[in-house]
Design an enzyme around this catalytic site. Structure first.
Site, PDB file in Angstrom:
ATOM      1  N   ARG A 296     -11.248  -1.994  -8.043  1.00 27.98           N
ATOM      2  CA  ARG A 296     -10.188  -1.590  -8.983  1.00 27.98           C
ATOM      3  C   ARG A 296     -10.880  -1.158 -10.263  1.00 27.98           C
ATOM      4  O   ARG A 296     -11.617  -1.952 -10.868  1.00 27.98           O
ATOM      5  CB  ARG A 296      -9.218  -2.747  -9.218  1.00 27.98           C
ATOM      6  CG  ARG A 296      -8.202  -2.464 -10.309  1.00 27.98           C
ATOM      7  CD  ARG A 296      -7.039  -3.427 -10.266  1.00 27.98           C
ATOM      8  NE  ARG A 296      -6.138  -3.127  -9.168  1.00 27.98           N
ATOM      9  CZ  ARG A 296      -4.880  -3.583  -9.074  1.00 27.98           C
ATOM     10  NH1 ARG A 296      -4.392  -4.362 -10.002  1.00 27.98           N
ATOM     11  NH2 ARG A 296      -4.116  -3.253  -8.044  1.00 27.98           N
TER      12      ARG A 296
ATOM     13  N   HIS B 125      -3.613   5.185  -6.032  1.00 28.55           N
ATOM     14  CA  HIS B 125      -3.495   3.808  -5.523  1.00 28.55           C
ATOM     15  C   HIS B 125      -3.134   3.882  -4.037  1.00 28.55           C
ATOM     16  O   HIS B 125      -2.010   3.570  -3.639  1.00 28.55           O
ATOM     17  CB  HIS B 125      -2.402   3.074  -6.311  1.00 28.55           C
ATOM     18  CG  HIS B 125      -2.436   1.568  -6.183  1.00 28.55           C
ATOM     19  ND1 HIS B 125      -3.414   0.890  -5.482  1.00 28.55           N
ATOM     20  CD2 HIS B 125      -1.606   0.614  -6.681  1.00 28.55           C
ATOM     21  CE1 HIS B 125      -3.174  -0.419  -5.552  1.00 28.55           C
ATOM     22  NE2 HIS B 125      -2.084  -0.611  -6.273  1.00 28.55           N
TER      23      HIS B 125
ATOM     24  N   GLN C  17      -1.374   0.984  -1.976  1.00 25.86           N
ATOM     25  CA  GLN C  17       0.022   0.749  -2.359  1.00 25.86           C
ATOM     26  C   GLN C  17       0.955   1.675  -1.586  1.00 25.86           C
ATOM     27  O   GLN C  17       2.005   1.250  -1.074  1.00 25.86           O
ATOM     28  CB  GLN C  17       0.202   0.986  -3.865  1.00 25.86           C
ATOM     29  CG  GLN C  17       1.644   0.813  -4.340  1.00 25.86           C
ATOM     30  CD  GLN C  17       2.107  -0.619  -4.242  1.00 25.86           C
ATOM     31  OE1 GLN C  17       1.442  -1.511  -4.748  1.00 25.86           O
ATOM     32  NE2 GLN C  17       3.251  -0.860  -3.602  1.00 25.86           N
TER      33      GLN C  17
ATOM     34  N   ASP D  61       8.121   2.271 -11.785  1.00 25.82           N
ATOM     35  CA  ASP D  61       6.947   1.440 -12.070  1.00 25.82           C
ATOM     36  C   ASP D  61       7.016   1.102 -13.556  1.00 25.82           C
ATOM     37  O   ASP D  61       7.847   1.641 -14.290  1.00 25.82           O
ATOM     38  CB  ASP D  61       5.668   2.230 -11.717  1.00 25.82           C
ATOM     39  CG  ASP D  61       4.392   1.414 -11.883  1.00 25.82           C
ATOM     40  OD1 ASP D  61       4.469   0.171 -11.932  1.00 25.82           O
ATOM     41  OD2 ASP D  61       3.304   2.030 -11.974  1.00 25.82           O
TER      42      ASP D  61
ATOM     43  N   CYS E 104       6.261  -1.115  -7.174  1.00 25.67           N
ATOM     44  CA  CYS E 104       4.985  -1.666  -6.683  1.00 25.67           C
ATOM     45  C   CYS E 104       4.692  -3.049  -7.247  1.00 25.67           C
ATOM     46  O   CYS E 104       3.887  -3.782  -6.686  1.00 25.67           O
ATOM     47  CB  CYS E 104       3.850  -0.707  -7.014  1.00 25.67           C
ATOM     48  SG  CYS E 104       3.562  -0.486  -8.789  1.00 25.67           S
TER      49      CYS E 104
ATOM     50  N   ARG F 212       1.690  -5.161   1.400  1.00 26.53           N
ATOM     51  CA  ARG F 212       0.329  -4.851   0.920  1.00 26.53           C
ATOM     52  C   ARG F 212      -0.699  -5.528   1.824  1.00 26.53           C
ATOM     53  O   ARG F 212      -1.775  -4.996   2.089  1.00 26.53           O
ATOM     54  CB  ARG F 212       0.135  -5.337  -0.521  1.00 26.53           C
ATOM     55  CG  ARG F 212       1.071  -4.723  -1.571  1.00 26.53           C
ATOM     56  CD  ARG F 212       0.877  -3.239  -1.705  1.00 26.53           C
ATOM     57  NE  ARG F 212      -0.522  -2.890  -1.917  1.00 26.53           N
ATOM     58  CZ  ARG F 212      -1.218  -3.092  -3.041  1.00 26.53           C
ATOM     59  NH1 ARG F 212      -0.622  -3.599  -4.108  1.00 26.53           N
ATOM     60  NH2 ARG F 212      -2.493  -2.754  -3.134  1.00 26.53           N
TER      61      ARG F 212
END
Ligand code: CP
Ligand code: NVA
Length: 345
Positions: A111, A138, A141, A259, A301, A328
Site C-alpha cells: 500500500r 485499488h 477492492q 467513498d 469500500c 475482500r
C-alpha cells in the site's frame, strides 16, 4: 535464455475481462468451499513455508486482515511491515527495499502513496507485487465489488436469501449473465476507487455513471485509458459518463456507490472538501430524486464517514457494505492463489 517477466497485479487495466472474471469466480469458489462446505484451510496448504511481505505505508483494516487471513488459509504467512518497522522511504530507496524484500519472500503486497511507487517496487522485485492501494488504483477492492454485485444481482437467489453463499458460477458466461448490463452510479470524489472501476467495469459489460462536484473531475489521461475499453460485447456496449449532477448519474442505476470525501493523505484539505461536496451526501431522499432501478443497492469500500452517506442508507437492507468488506478476503485469496500458487498471470 531470458526469464519470463514476473507477474504482478498493479491495476485491473492490465487484465482482460476474462482474467478479471476468472478471479471473481475463483473467489466465489473459495467462499463457497469455506462457508457452505465447511473448509477451514486449503487442503494442500500450497504456500506452506512461504511468506508474503505486506508493506503498507498507510493504515488498513480490511486489506490487511483479508491478506493475512488469506495467506493463513493457503498455509503461508503474511509479514506486516509498516513504515515504523522498516526503512521504506525513510532511510532506503524503494528500489533497494524491493530487491532485498523480494530476495526473502514469495510475494509483496504493498500500500503506497503515489502510484509510481508501486510501479517502482514491481520493477525491481523478483517476486509478484500486488497493489494494495495507490493514489490512483485499488484493484483488489474492485474485484470484491464485482463479486458482491454478482451475489446481489445473480438470478440464483434462493441460497442468498437463506444466508448461504451462492454456488460459484460454472462458467465465465454465467458470471457475465449477472453482471452484463448492470448500471452503477458513482456519487462522490473522483479517486482511486472509481478510477479502478473504470479500468474493469467496461470489460464486464457494467455501465458506470460518475457524478463529482465541479473541480473534482477525473483526469483526461484516466478517462482516455478507460474509454479504450468501451467496446461492444454480446448485445451490450458499455457506457461511461461524467456529470456534476448526482440525480443524472443515479437514474436507472442498480448500484449507488460512494467513498470518503477525504482520502488518506488529503487530511489538510478536509474543511475545503466538506464545503465542495455539499449536496453529495447519499440519503434515501437524494437517491429517490434520481429515480434509480427499483432494486437498487448501496456500496462503499469503507472506511466510511457519515458525511458521504447517512446512517439510514448505510445500515439499511439496501446496503451491501459488510458483505463487500468480507469479500475482500475471498478476492485477495483468489489473487494470491493465481499469482503465488497457480502462477497463471
Ligand atoms: N477498503 C479498504 O481498502 O479498506 P482498508 O483501508 O481498511 O484496507
Ligand atoms: N479513497 C480512499 C480509499 C480507502 C480504501 C483512500 O484512498 O483513502
Amino acid at each position: 535464455e531470458s526469464q519470463p517477466a514476473t507477474s504482478h497485479l498493479i491495476t485491473l487495466r492490465d487484465l482482460s475481462g476474462r482474467q478479471i472474471g476468472d478471479l471473481v469466480r475463483s473467489a466465489l469458489h473459495f467462499k463457497y468451499a469455506c462457508q457452505a462446505q465447511g473448509q477451514t484451510h486449503h487442503p494442500d496448504l500450497p504456500l506452506q513455508g512461504q511468506t508474503l511481505a505486506v508493506v503498507f505505508s498507510k493504515r488498513s483494516t480490511r486489506t490487511r486482515v483479508a491478506t493475512e487471513t488469506a495467506m493463513a488459509y493457503l498455509g503461508g504467512q503474511g509479514l506486516f511491515l509498516s513504515p515504523q518497522d522498516i526503512q521504506l522511504g525513510v532511510n532506503e530507496s524503494l528500489r533497494d527495499t524491493s530487491q532485498v524484500v523480494s530476495s526473502m519472500c514469495s510475494g509483496i503486497m504493498a500500500r503506497v502513496g503515489a502510484h509510481a511507487e508501486i510501479e517502482e517496487l514491481a520493477r525491481y522485485s523478483q517476486v509478484p507485487v500486488i497493489n494494495a492501494l495507490s493514489d490512483t488504483y485499488h484493484p483488489t477492492q474492485i474485484l470484491a465489488d464485482l463479486m458482491t454485485m454478482y451475489e446481489a444481482f445473480s438470478s440464483v437467489s434462493p441460497a442468498a436469501q437463506a444466508g448461504l453463499p451462492l454456488p460459484p458460477p460454472a462458467s465465465h458466461e454465467d458470471l457475465m449473465a449477472a453482471l452484463r448490463g448492470l448500471q452503477v452510479a458513482w456519487v462522490g470524489d473522483a479517486n482511486n476507487i472509481v478510477w479502478e472501476m473504470m479500468m474493469a467495469f467496461p470489460k464486464l459489460g457494467v455501465h458506470l455513471n460518475v457524478a463529482t462536484p465541479r473541480g473534482y473531475d477525473t483526469p483526461a489521461s484516466v478517462r482516455a485509458d478507460a474509454e479504450k475499453f468501451l467496446v461492444p460485447d454480446s448485445d451490450v456496449t458499455p457506457r461511461l459518463t461524467f456529470t456534476h449532477d448526482p440525480a443524472e448519474a443515479i437514474r436507472d442505476s442498480h448500484v449507488v456507490v460512494t467513498d470518503t470525501w477525504v482520502s488518506m493523505g488529503q487530511e489538510a484539505e478536509k474543511a475545503q472538501r466538506l464545503q465542495d461536496f455539499a449536496g453529495y451526501q447519499i440519503t434515501q431522499d437524494m437517491v429517490r430524486r434520481g429515480n434509480p432501478a427499483e432494486n437498487w443497492r448501496f456500496m462503499h469500500c469503507l472506511p466510511r464517514k457519515p458525511e458521504e452517506v447517512d446512517d439510514e442508507v448505510f445500515y439499511s437492507d439496501r446496503s451491501l457494505v459488510f458483505q463487500e468488506a468480507e469479500n475482500r478476503k475471498w478476492t485477495i485469496l483468489a489473487v494470491l492463489n493465481a499469482l503465488l500458487v497457480n502462477k497463471t498471470f
